[in-house]
Design an enzyme around this catalytic site. Sequence first.
Site: not given
Length: 240
Positions: A104-105
Amino acid sequence: MAERLAKFMARSGVCSRRDAEELIRQQRVTVNGEIVESPAFNVNGDEKILLDGEKLPEKEKTRLWLYHKPVGLLTTHKDTSDRATVFDNLPAGMPRVISIGRLDLNSEGLLLLTNNGELSRQLELPQNAWSRRYKVRVHGFVDKKKLADLAKGIVVDGITYGPVQAELESQNGTNSWLIVTLSEGKNREVRKLLKSIGLEVARLIRLSYGPFQLGSLKKGEVREVPQKVLREQLGSKFAL
């Protein structure tokens, strides 16, 4: 030898098998001039197969890269908010690739990239039991019993998670480093599991995916896995 059209498309490197199935459902794929509507359609590779009127790329040998993903990049080819992605920030000269799983980010560390969509699908399947190992910095009081209980599996917000090995590596007050190993890789799994036992993830670094290690790879750096190593690690388990 006949195979599913979606699998053939994935092996050409044009997209993942899941994306190929969706493209077929959208009637964007033709075989010998006829629109195909079912992902279950079989081909042998001799047909004229077009996506949006264009020929598929020629099949290439399966290749695999190790990439050290930095924080702040999305693992997606397109973002509706025009945020920075992994694929926009790969070194020059890289061919079109897709990721095996995601980070994820706000996560960093090892991300596997390949030109073979079918390989990506195979390595993501939970039944293949490829372990992922993470180094995780957390805030909060570490209850060693709760940490050990994750090895039994747990249900969080109605979602069942399989066994997870979590070990305390170091501790300084309410700041701790854990080593977490799992084999499922559900969406934001590590963060959700640790939050369920009162720990907030401050930093998450993937150290390994199956036999492949982050090692000394620098942030943003890509290293191709030699074909000999690829055959040794995957050849007997997956059709390349």
